[in-house]
Enzyme design. Structure first.
Site, short mmCIF file in Angstrom:
data_model
loop_
_atom_site.label_atom_id
_atom_site.label_comp_id
_atom_site.label_asym_id
_atom_site.label_seq_id
_atom_site.Cartn_x
_atom_site.Cartn_y
_atom_site.Cartn_z
N HIS A 234 0.81 -1.22 0.00
CA HIS A 234 0.00 0.00 0.00
C HIS A 234 0.84 1.27 0.00
CE1 HIS A 234 -3.28 -2.69 0.61
NE2 HIS A 234 -2.86 -3.05 1.80
N ASN A 294 -5.62 14.03 0.90
CA ASN A 294 -4.38 14.41 1.58
C ASN A 294 -4.26 15.92 1.49
OD1 ASN A 294 -3.70 11.77 2.26
ND2 ASN A 294 -2.76 11.42 0.28
N ARG A 296 -2.26 18.39 1.75
CA ARG A 296 -0.88 18.89 1.73
C ARG A 296 -0.34 18.69 0.32
NH1 ARG A 296 1.34 13.73 1.29
NH2 ARG A 296 0.28 12.18 2.55
P1 ADP Z 1 2.11 10.12 -0.27
O1 ADP Z 1 0.83 9.64 -0.85
O2 ADP Z 1 2.34 11.57 -0.50
O3 ADP Z 1 3.27 9.26 -0.59
P2 ADP Z 1 2.34 8.98 2.36
O4 ADP Z 1 1.18 8.63 3.22
O5 ADP Z 1 3.10 7.85 1.77
O6 ADP Z 1 1.82 9.98 1.26
O7 ADP Z 1 3.33 9.86 3.21
C1 ADP Z 1 3.96 11.01 2.74
C2 ADP Z 1 5.17 11.28 3.59
O8 ADP Z 1 4.77 11.41 4.93
C3 ADP Z 1 6.18 10.16 3.59
O9 ADP Z 1 7.09 10.20 2.54
C4 ADP Z 1 6.84 10.38 4.92
O10 ADP Z 1 7.79 11.41 4.85
C5 ADP Z 1 5.72 10.83 5.77
N1 ADP Z 1 5.12 9.71 6.51
C6 ADP Z 1 3.93 9.14 6.31
N2 ADP Z 1 3.70 8.16 7.19
C7 ADP Z 1 4.77 8.10 8.01
C8 ADP Z 1 5.13 7.28 9.13
N3 ADP Z 1 4.36 6.32 9.61
N4 ADP Z 1 6.33 7.51 9.71
C9 ADP Z 1 7.13 8.48 9.25
N5 ADP Z 1 6.85 9.28 8.19
C10 ADP Z 1 5.69 9.10 7.58
P1 ADP Z 2 -3.46 5.53 3.50
O1 ADP Z 2 -4.03 6.59 4.37
O2 ADP Z 2 -2.67 4.54 4.26
O3 ADP Z 2 -2.76 6.13 2.30
P2 ADP Z 2 -5.63 4.80 1.67
O4 ADP Z 2 -7.05 4.73 2.09
O5 ADP Z 2 -5.23 5.96 0.85
O6 ADP Z 2 -4.72 4.70 2.98
O7 ADP Z 2 -5.27 3.44 0.91
C1 ADP Z 2 -3.93 3.09 0.61
C2 ADP Z 2 -3.88 2.06 -0.50
O8 ADP Z 2 -4.63 0.88 -0.18
C3 ADP Z 2 -4.48 2.52 -1.82
O9 ADP Z 2 -3.58 3.27 -2.58
C4 ADP Z 2 -4.84 1.19 -2.47
O10 ADP Z 2 -3.70 0.56 -3.01
C5 ADP Z 2 -5.29 0.34 -1.32
N1 ADP Z 2 -6.77 0.41 -1.13
C6 ADP Z 2 -7.41 1.30 -0.37
N2 ADP Z 2 -8.75 1.11 -0.39
C7 ADP Z 2 -8.96 0.04 -1.19
C8 ADP Z 2 -10.15 -0.69 -1.60
N3 ADP Z 2 -11.37 -0.36 -1.17
N4 ADP Z 2 -9.99 -1.74 -2.42
C9 ADP Z 2 -8.75 -2.12 -2.85
N5 ADP Z 2 -7.61 -1.49 -2.48
C10 ADP Z 2 -7.70 -0.42 -1.67
MG MG Z 3 -3.60 7.31 0.83
#
Ligand code: ADP
Ligand code: ADP
Ligand code: MG
Length: 640
Positions: A234, A294, A296
């Site tokens: 994910h 998101n 940001r």
């Molecule tokens: P994006 O969709 O922009 O990749 P992410 O959810 O992967 O969003 O997170 C973006 C950034 O936020 C990451 O590259 C990291 O710097 C920070 N981040 C997110 N989750 C964590 C975590 N559990 N611990 C540390 N940094 C985090």
């Molecule tokens: P996060 O906050 O950790 O980014 P998201 O809700 O954005 O969580 O989901 C992260 C990833 O999980 C998505 O990019 C996708 O790959 C998978 N995912 C999320 N929801 C679904 C769904 N309903 N069915 C299948 N895959 C999903």
């Molecule tokens: Mg997400």
């Protein structure tokens, strides 16, 4: 426009913001932790303020220290970057209370999108399609199981406070629901302090397609979509814009839904509306659903910048300083195709374990935009995200941009730490990916071939032997000392080298012989130009030849220094000790969980290697530890 801003972040995103600020004539203030005093973002900024210890909670998460630094340096506004405090509404409120400007949305807009359940309810009221499922308050396991039955399997359990792919479990059968729920709730409690979950329909052949939006507090526009379907666990690995196979109808529908989402919360600044798409039947305007927003700037924003020609950080600064939206929807168009690969210090075959190290050698390939927070010689420390750089390519067509990505990755040279470059380059050459046939399961399905170590080309091995003999920079004028004898070179497996002329050697490997010549454009092997580069480390030789090839340096005097099974449990990677389950004196069986180590978005349970008695516990929850640190010691094994 502001005269001076402070960037409440580190690494590549801090450097990225400073670049644009400088172009706009805006002075910049960096903040840094003790671990970052020598970091690139500090060197780039006009001023820098120390804000505390290396652990994020002691520095980059200290909102009050950051605001004090802004006030002390006369910065008028704070850019949060991503991660850290970027989606923390209390931080936004505190900035405003201090009379400063937050470069981003209002605290209320962040709050509205902060929890996935509330955000989905809000979006559904605003007429944005949301994934079918249950996102109510009733957290009773029986009730949730009933909700899963109603939704229909497979379902996805998601932490409402989730992020970074944590607290998520796919469940295929009702009898697996209870266990999956307990484990998702457990992970959500540890990671977010909030056990609440929602139930979603698991979308088949899922694609992650997100829309970049930009608002001025009243109106919003969208800057088209990004496809982020190449994921592992994910988490995004390679992103692109536009999405392959996107139709004008679906783009219009998704763009409109995203703008509606942003306008529904009076969104200001850059944001991303993430959708999950069912691609089992191609891309269709009735098969996408809101996942989350998101609030940001996103890691992968450069691909949008590449295809639209917009500098999103410039727009952030302009809108935050009071300007209206810099463009109307009809002014925005897509030009060409762009990719971004996230280059990490990580050990892919070991399960994408984060790695650390000093970047003894760092050179980026040509033809790509590079966003990085490190320079040659800098360290990837255990404290933060182990990202080395983002490699972004842009070309008139998808195929050309993908070729450019593969080439840029091939020609990127990193020594001093293990990286995912080879994996990224293999992905960039994946036939299904090249066809645009992507979904979030692609990496997992083809993991084996994507992580297979390719055979080392004999030319790379021959060049490594030359380096091991100390002749990689040429044979010099003293070559006659060598000629024409063939000598053994300490190498594994053994090899021989003979100097046959100035800058010319013959290398004999186990089963081949190579004529190597040093030309003004580098080493040629068997009459072919290689373009190879070398990095000679203390115990390693790296030959860069379409990828990095690493060879151990054999010190003929060194003796094996590894002990046997010691009963020591070591940290397999740098990370944060989340929990320790045993105390001195405890009896454990082989396989007993001893501790949990968290390293960047992943938790690893450390198990006892053998049965025994715990002699010493050397780490406590909350400790940040280096790779190889001893965590738990068992008493010496009794002689049986
Ligand atoms: P994006 O969709 O922009 O990749 P992410 O959810 O992967 O969003 O997170 C973006 C950034 O936020 C990451 O590259 C990291 O710097 C920070 N981040 C997110 N989750 C964590 C975590 N559990 N611990 C540390 N940094 C985090
Ligand atoms: P996060 O906050 O950790 O980014 P998201 O809700 O954005 O969580 O989901 C992260 C990833 O999980 C998505 O990019 C996708 O790959 C998978 N995912 C999320 N929801 C679904 C769904 N309903 N069915 C299948 N895959 C999903
Ligand atoms: Mg997400």
């Amino acid at each position: 426009m502001f005269q001076k801003i402070l960037i409440a972040n580190r690494g590549e995103i801090a450097c990225r913001v400073i670049d644009t600020a400088r172009r706009l004539g805006v002075a910049t203030v960096a903040v840094y932790s003790e671990a970052d005093a020598g970091a690139r973002h500090v060197a780039m900024a006009d001023e820098a303020v120390a804000i505390g210890g290396p652990a994020p909670k002691d520095s980059y998460l200290r909102g009050e220290a950051i605001i004090a630094a802004a006030l002390a340096t006369g910065a008028q506004a704070i850019h949060p970057g991503y991660g850290f405090l970027s989606e923390n509404p209390e931080f936004v409120d505190a900035i405003e209370a201090a009379g400063l400007t937050f470069i981003g949305p209002s605290g209320d807009a962040i709050r509205a999108m902060g929890l996935k359940d509330a955000a989905k309810a809000l979006m559904s009221r605003a007429g944005v399609p949301v994934v079918p499922g249950y996102h109510g308050d009733n957290q009773d396991p029986e009730h949730l199981a009933g909700a899963a039955d109603a939704v229909g399997y497979p379902v996805l359990i998601k932490a409402v406070a989730g992020g970074g792919g944590k607290g998520m479990r796919r469940v295929d059968r009702p009898e697996e629901f209870a266990a999956a729920l307990a484990s998702a709730q457990g992970e959500a409690t540890t990671a977010f302090g909030n056990p609440a979950v929602l139930i979603e329909k698991y979308v088949e052949k899922p694609r992650h397609i997100e829309v970049q939006v930009f608002g001025d507090g009243t109106r919003a526009v969208h800057l088209f979509e990004r496809d982020c379907s190449l994921q592992r666990r994910h988490q995004k690995v390679i992103e692109e814009a536009p999405a392959p196979g996107m139709t004008p109808e679906m783009r219009a529908a998704m763009g409109q839904a995203a703008v509606r989402a942003a306008e529904a919360i009076g969104y200001s600044g850059a944001g991303t509306v993430e959708f999950i798409v069912d691609a089992s039947d191609g891309l269709r305007p009735d098969r996408f659903w809101f996942m989350e927003m998101n609030t940001r700037l996103q890691v992968e924003h450069p691909v949008t910048e590449a295809i639209t020609g917009v500098d999103l950080v410039e727009w952030q600064l302009r809108v935050a300083s009071g300007e209206r939206l810099p463009a109307r929807q009809e002014d925005l168009t897509i030009k060409g195709h762009a990719f971004e690969a996230r280059l990490y210090a990580e050990d892919v075959p070991a399960g994408f374990l984060p790695a650390t190290g000093r970047l003894a050698h760092l050179r980026f390939g040509p033809g790509a935009r590079i966003e990085t927070g490190v320079r040659p010689g800098d360290a990837i420390s255990p404290w933060y995200d182990p990202m080395i750089a983002k490699v972004i390519t842009h070309a008139p067509t998808r195929a050309a941009a993908l070729n450019a990505l593969a080439r840029a990755l091939d020609e990127t040279q990193v020594a001093g730490t293990t990286t995912n470059i080879g994996f990224l380059a293999a992905l960039a050459r994946h036939p299904g990916f090249a066809l645009g046939d992507v979904d979030t399961g692609l990496i997992a399905r083809d993991l084996e071939s994507l992580t297979a170590e390719g055979a080392t080309p004999p030319a790379a091995r021959a060049l490594a032997v030359i380096a091991a003999a100390g002749l990689h920079q040429g044979t010099g004028s003293g070559f006659t000392l060598w000629a024409p004898l063939s000598r053994p070179v300490p190498f594994d497996p053994p090899a021989r080298i003979a100097v046959t002329g100035p800058g010319r050697v013959t290398v004999t490997l186990e089963d081949s012989t190579h004529d190597c010549a040093l030309h003004p454009d580098g080493w040629w092997v068997d009459g072919a130009k290689t373009g190879a580069a070398f990095h000679i480390g203390a115990d390693e030789i790296t030959v860069f030849l379409r990828g990095a090839h690493r060879f151990a340096r054999i010190d003929p005097l060194a003796r094996a220094a590894k002990g046997g099974a010691s009963g020591l449990t070591l940290a397999p990677m740098p990370g944060l000790v989340k929990a320790v389950f045993v105390a001195a004196g405890a009896e454990v069986a082989a396989g007993t969980p001893l501790a949990i180590l968290e390293a960047m978005k992943m938790e690893h349970t450390l198990l006892a290697e053998r049965a025994g008695t715990v002699a010493e516990v050397l780490a406590a929850p909350g400790d940040q530890v280096e790779a190889g640190a001893a965590l738990i010691r068992l008493t010496e094994e009794e002689a049986a």
